[in-house]
Scaffold this motif. Sequence first.
Motif, mmCIF file in Angstrom:
data_model
loop_
_atom_site.group_PDB
_atom_site.id
_atom_site.type_symbol
_atom_site.label_atom_id
_atom_site.label_comp_id
_atom_site.label_asym_id
_atom_site.label_seq_id
_atom_site.Cartn_x
_atom_site.Cartn_y
_atom_site.Cartn_z
ATOM 1 N N ASP A 166 79.471 78.376 11.212
ATOM 2 C CA ASP A 166 78.401 79.205 11.760
ATOM 3 C C ASP A 166 77.562 79.842 10.659
ATOM 4 O OD1 ASP A 166 80.692 80.642 11.073
ATOM 5 O OD2 ASP A 166 80.166 82.334 12.359
ATOM 6 N N THR A 167 78.183 80.205 9.543
ATOM 7 C CA THR A 167 77.430 80.775 8.432
ATOM 8 C C THR A 167 76.490 79.740 7.816
ATOM 9 O OG1 THR A 167 79.204 82.345 7.930
ATOM 10 C CG2 THR A 167 77.624 81.872 6.170
ATOM 11 N N GLY A 200 83.580 86.090 16.468
ATOM 12 C CA GLY A 200 82.888 84.884 16.033
ATOM 13 C C GLY A 200 83.782 83.669 16.140
ATOM 14 N N PRO A 201 83.260 82.492 15.845
ATOM 15 C CA PRO A 201 84.054 81.265 15.912
ATOM 16 C C PRO A 201 85.238 81.317 14.949
ATOM 17 C CG PRO A 201 81.715 80.767 15.723
ATOM 18 C CD PRO A 201 81.862 82.226 15.480
ATOM 19 N N TRP A 257 67.922 91.265 17.633
ATOM 20 C CA TRP A 257 67.563 89.843 17.579
ATOM 21 C C TRP A 257 66.161 89.588 18.120
ATOM 22 C CZ3 TRP A 257 68.824 85.950 14.875
ATOM 23 C CH2 TRP A 257 70.120 85.791 14.374
ATOM 24 N N TRP A 258 65.741 90.330 19.132
ATOM 25 C CA TRP A 258 64.438 90.056 19.709
ATOM 26 C C TRP A 258 63.295 90.517 18.812
ATOM 27 C CZ3 TRP A 258 62.690 95.017 20.354
ATOM 28 C CH2 TRP A 258 63.650 96.012 20.622
ATOM 29 N N LYS A 259 63.594 91.219 17.702
ATOM 30 C CA LYS A 259 62.564 91.570 16.722
ATOM 31 C C LYS A 259 62.549 90.601 15.534
ATOM 32 C CE LYS A 259 61.733 96.503 17.372
ATOM 33 N NZ LYS A 259 60.262 96.334 17.464
ATOM 34 N N ASP A 303 78.009 90.703 11.351
ATOM 35 C CA ASP A 303 76.840 91.577 11.448
ATOM 36 C C ASP A 303 75.889 91.102 12.532
ATOM 37 O OD1 ASP A 303 77.911 92.921 9.350
ATOM 38 O OD2 ASP A 303 76.363 92.405 7.893
ATOM 39 N N TYR A 304 75.896 89.819 12.807
ATOM 40 C CA TYR A 304 74.976 89.243 13.789
ATOM 41 C C TYR A 304 75.646 89.014 15.145
ATOM 42 C CZ TYR A 304 72.561 88.445 9.424
ATOM 43 O OH TYR A 304 71.970 88.622 8.203
ATOM 44 N N TYR A 305 76.929 89.339 15.235
ATOM 45 C CA TYR A 305 77.650 89.164 16.497
ATOM 46 C C TYR A 305 77.938 90.490 17.186
ATOM 47 C CZ TYR A 305 78.500 84.575 14.391
ATOM 48 O OH TYR A 305 78.347 83.342 13.793
ATOM 49 N N GLU A 306 77.866 91.591 16.424
ATOM 50 C CA GLU A 306 78.037 92.916 17.005
ATOM 51 C C GLU A 306 76.675 93.541 17.287
ATOM 52 O OE1 GLU A 306 80.719 94.245 18.004
ATOM 53 O OE2 GLU A 306 82.321 93.101 17.008
ATOM 54 N N ARG A 307 76.673 94.642 18.000
ATOM 55 C CA ARG A 307 75.422 95.337 18.285
ATOM 56 C C ARG A 307 74.784 95.810 16.983
ATOM 57 N NH1 ARG A 307 74.320 96.876 23.271
ATOM 58 N NH2 ARG A 307 73.238 98.746 22.564
ATOM 59 N N TYR A 308 73.458 95.790 16.937
ATOM 60 C CA TYR A 308 72.757 96.023 15.687
ATOM 61 C C TYR A 308 72.978 97.427 15.147
ATOM 62 C CZ TYR A 308 69.069 98.454 18.326
ATOM 63 O OH TYR A 308 68.376 99.325 19.118
#
Length: 529
Positions: free
Chosen positions: A264-265, A167-168, A495-497, A301-306
């Motif tokens: 970012d948060t 992440g940033p 993310w697409w859900k 949690d939102y930058y790694e695979r779900y």
Amino acid sequence: MSKRRIWRKTPKEHPAGAALPDTVAPSELMEDSLSPSIAENRDVLKAVFRDCSDVAFRDIKTQHVTGMVVFIDGIVKAENLRDGALLPLLENLQNGSAACTPDNLEDSVLTLPQLSAVNTYSDVIEALLKGNATLFLEGFREALILDVKGGTRRGVEEPATEASIRGPREGFIESLGVNLGLLRFKIKSQHLKTINYTIGKQTKTNVVLTYLDGVASPDVIAEAKRRIEKIEIDGVLESAYIEELIEDDPYSPFPQMQYSERPDTISAQLLEGKFAIFVDGTPFVLTGPTVFWQFFQASEDYYERYLISNMIRWLRMIFLFLALYLPGLYIAVTTFHQDMLPTNLLLSVATARESIPFPALVEALIMEISFEALREAGVRLPKTVGQAVSILGALVIGQATVQAGIVSAPMVIVVSLTGIASFTIPRFNAAISIRMLRFPLMFMAGAFGLFGLMIGTMWIVTHMCGLRSFGVPYLSGLAPSNLSELKDVLIRVPWWKMNTRPTSVSRENSRRMEPGMEPTPPDPERQEG
């Protein structure tokens, strides 16, 4: 010259050249127009800032113009004042290229990005205290406010309290302008609104409420404005002051606002329809409304695979229950419910506790309080020795207490696992709440066993069900249940859900992504064609 009142407590007329009192408080000044006399303006400001050695008065005298620049040393950026105001002004005076009036200086001479003209003493004093400089010209009742805010502040760097694997790396700092700029870098939208407040009679701290217009709920934003505008306090030094003054239930052990020093948060919270509160002088930005589940969600949690994020999130939930219940469960089982243990384990525990002179509750309190003291000592000591002292202290004290027969080895294991479990909670304020609630549950378990743990759990759940954060239920997603919000509570779907925003916070513009964004492999027939 017209007669003017300068301060409230002495309503007598103050003719030019009369001596002012030793000091004039800013609150005593009337909304008076400035004097065209620089000498009188200097007298008034020196009376207001009596015994303030950092307030500088710089005179400008040429053949045709007399002026004065006033600023507070240390909170202005000297380079901007010199290059954007003083040098262009002196060059204009030498060349005589433009008439030296406030309007001409503002329009065509001074190169600062922000300039404004004021005509009252209160406006001048407020501008000076906020880090601006003020330019006076002889013969004019207006003064120019020069935006040269600066001073010594640390640069943008990685947040120390929210380290991230992916992440940033940039984090907020103590400068409000820089922090708002970092937010603008993330959200480049004209719908991002920033409302400024000045709170604190003495500190006059700048506080900014930010939200996305058309995404955030108007009712929530109106309530946030009402609570902020209601604050009357002498000073605000950190965002925690604001947090405690605007939260719904100040007696609850659970935090009702989240804070973060990651742009970012905060951006992610705004995109969900929440608001953020920036406070000048601190890198920690408040967000609300807040629900319980977001305290156990980390940015990566939102930058790694779900799939990886879900595994880690469930791990945090398991360790949350361990941090809350493990000491109480051990006390209840060893004191009242020994028959629940397997025979071999029961014999092992009984052997270890055979020489211990204290009941399990006292034994747990000794170890828990010692562990909390070591943790606090490790935080307060310098970094070079803090970690070493906390680790060595835990090892030495744990081993020594077991050998001395004060506590048993199983209790040391339980307390160690409890401490490790509390460290897995991403948000520090939520971890503190769990650590606090662990002690009453230990007393309940020591008095009533598992029945006491059930009573304590019912009280906690009942309290959380009735808790609100700016009117939003604290357990939104589960209580009340909402199928769309379950996509990011106990698990995180791809993310697409997650094509809708949480409707418990705001129902404005709930769709955040078009449907049908699921990635699909290319069509073989199409590739062949």
